[in-house]
Design an enzyme around this catalytic site. Structure first.
Site, PDB file in Angstrom:
ATOM      1  N   ASP A  41      24.466  23.703  38.678  1.00 21.73           N
ATOM      2  CA  ASP A  41      23.453  24.715  38.356  1.00 21.73           C
ATOM      3  C   ASP A  41      22.084  24.055  38.132  1.00 21.73           C
ATOM      4  O   ASP A  41      21.956  23.097  37.365  1.00 21.73           O
ATOM      5  CB  ASP A  41      23.891  25.456  37.094  1.00 21.73           C
ATOM      6  CG  ASP A  41      23.101  26.720  36.844  1.00 21.73           C
ATOM      7  OD1 ASP A  41      21.869  26.633  36.685  1.00 21.73           O
ATOM      8  OD2 ASP A  41      23.715  27.804  36.774  1.00 21.73           O
ATOM      9  N   ARG A  43      19.651  24.919  36.471  1.00 25.41           N
ATOM     10  CA  ARG A  43      19.113  25.043  35.108  1.00 25.41           C
ATOM     11  C   ARG A  43      19.641  23.966  34.175  1.00 25.41           C
ATOM     12  O   ARG A  43      19.180  23.851  33.032  1.00 25.41           O
ATOM     13  CB  ARG A  43      19.450  26.431  34.549  1.00 25.41           C
ATOM     14  CG  ARG A  43      18.879  27.577  35.360  1.00 25.41           C
ATOM     15  CD  ARG A  43      19.497  28.897  34.964  1.00 25.41           C
ATOM     16  NE  ARG A  43      20.928  28.945  35.290  1.00 25.41           N
ATOM     17  CZ  ARG A  43      21.719  29.978  34.992  1.00 25.41           C
ATOM     18  NH1 ARG A  43      21.231  31.030  34.366  1.00 25.41           N
ATOM     19  NH2 ARG A  43      22.995  29.938  35.325  1.00 25.41           N
ATOM     20  N   HIS A  98      28.144  25.053  30.601  1.00 26.18           N
ATOM     21  CA  HIS A  98      26.909  25.701  30.147  1.00 26.18           C
ATOM     22  C   HIS A  98      27.048  27.217  30.140  1.00 26.18           C
ATOM     23  O   HIS A  98      27.919  27.787  30.806  1.00 26.18           O
ATOM     24  CB  HIS A  98      25.728  25.289  31.046  1.00 26.18           C
ATOM     25  CG  HIS A  98      25.831  25.816  32.446  1.00 26.18           C
ATOM     26  ND1 HIS A  98      25.237  26.984  32.851  1.00 26.18           N
ATOM     27  CD2 HIS A  98      26.462  25.317  33.539  1.00 26.18           C
ATOM     28  CE1 HIS A  98      25.503  27.199  34.130  1.00 26.18           C
ATOM     29  NE2 HIS A  98      26.242  26.197  34.566  1.00 26.18           N
ATOM     30  N   CYS A 101      27.436  30.379  33.311  1.00 24.51           N
ATOM     31  CA  CYS A 101      27.877  29.616  34.482  1.00 24.51           C
ATOM     32  C   CYS A 101      28.363  30.572  35.575  1.00 24.51           C
ATOM     33  O   CYS A 101      29.239  31.415  35.331  1.00 24.51           O
ATOM     34  CB  CYS A 101      28.997  28.660  34.080  1.00 24.51           C
ATOM     35  SG  CYS A 101      29.690  27.708  35.458  1.00 24.51           S
TER      36      CYS A 101
END
Length: 201
Positions: A41, A43, A98, A101
Site C-alpha cells: 500500500d 500509504r 495497517h 488494508c
C-alpha cells in the site's frame, strides 16, 4: 512521471549532498539491522514511519503483508527473507499490517475476485488468518480484527522458514508484529504469545 523526475532532481540537488558521507559509506557496506515486511500500500512507508536512514531497513513489501509459509522452489519473498537473515544477519524482523488494508478488506467483506485471479490466488496465503480471526471473534471478522489476526498469522508463517528458525534457535533473531493506523500515526505492537497489544507511538 513529471513529478517523479522533479523529485529525482530535488534529491540530487538537496538530499544527496546533505547525506553524501552516508551514501559513500553505503556504497561499500550493506548491513541493515531490521527486515521490515509491510504491505505494498502506497500509504505505508516503512522508512518514514520508523524514521530510518538509508541502509537501516531491508524492506519486503507484498499485498496484505502476506508471507508464504516456507516451501522449496523459487519464490521472491522467501529468497528475500533468507537473504536478510542468513546473509545480512538482521537481528529483528517486523511484520507490519495497517488500517484500511485493501487485501484484508477484500477478505473480510468477501469481495468477488474472479476478475483478478492472481490476487485471489495470492490472498490464499491469508486463509489461516481469516479462519483464526473468525474463531477468535466468534463470527465474521471486521477488517480491523482481520488486520491484527493476519499479522499474527504471518509471523507464524515466517517462523516456518529454515533461516528464521535457525537464527531464532541461536537467539540471533527476534520477530515483531506491528499495526500502523494511517489516520492517527499510531503504531501498535502485537504480542503473539498472549495476543495482548500495546501502542509504541
Amino acid at each position: 512521471m513529471h513529478d517523479l523526475a522533479a523529485g529525482v532532481k530535488r534529491f540530487q540537488q538537496h538530499v544527496f549532498p546533505a547525506k553524501a558521507e552516508l551514501f559513500a559509506g553505503l556504497a561499500a557496506s550493506h548491513r541493515p539491522d531490521t527486515l521490515f515486511i509491510s504491505c505494498s500500500d502506497a500509504r505505508v512507508v516503512p522508512e518514514l514511519i520508523t524514521g530510518s536512514e538509508p541502509g537501516e531497513l531491508f524492506v519486503i513489501r507484498t499485498a496484505g503483508n502476506l508471507i508464504p509459509a516456507y516451501a522449496p522452489g523459487p519464490d521472491g519473498v522467501v529468497a528475500g527473507i533468507e537473504y536478510a537473515v542468513a546473509v545480512l544477519g538482521v537481528s529483528d524482523i517486523v511484520v507490519c499490517g495497517h488500517s484500511a488494508c485493501g487485501a484484508m478488506t477484500a477478505l473480510a467483506e468477501n469481495h468477488d475476485l474472479t476478475s483478478t485471479p492472481a490476487i485471489a490466488d495470492w490472498l490464499r496465503h491469508a486463509d489461516a488468518s481469516r479462519a483464526r480471526t473468525a474463531a477468535d471473534v466468534g463470527g465474521a471478522p471486521t477488517v480491523d480484527a482481520l488486520v491484527r489476526g493476519n499479522v499474527l498469522a504471518q509471523l507464524a508463517n515466517l517462523a516456518t522458514h529454515p533461516s528464521v528458525a535457525r537464527a531464532r534457535t541461536g537467539n540471533r533473531l527476534t520477530l515483531h508484529g506491528w499495526v500502523y493506523d494511517i489516520p492517527t500515526g499510531v503504531v501498535e505492537e502485537l504480542a503473539p504469545a498472549d495476543r495482548s497489544a500495546s501502542p509504541t507511538a
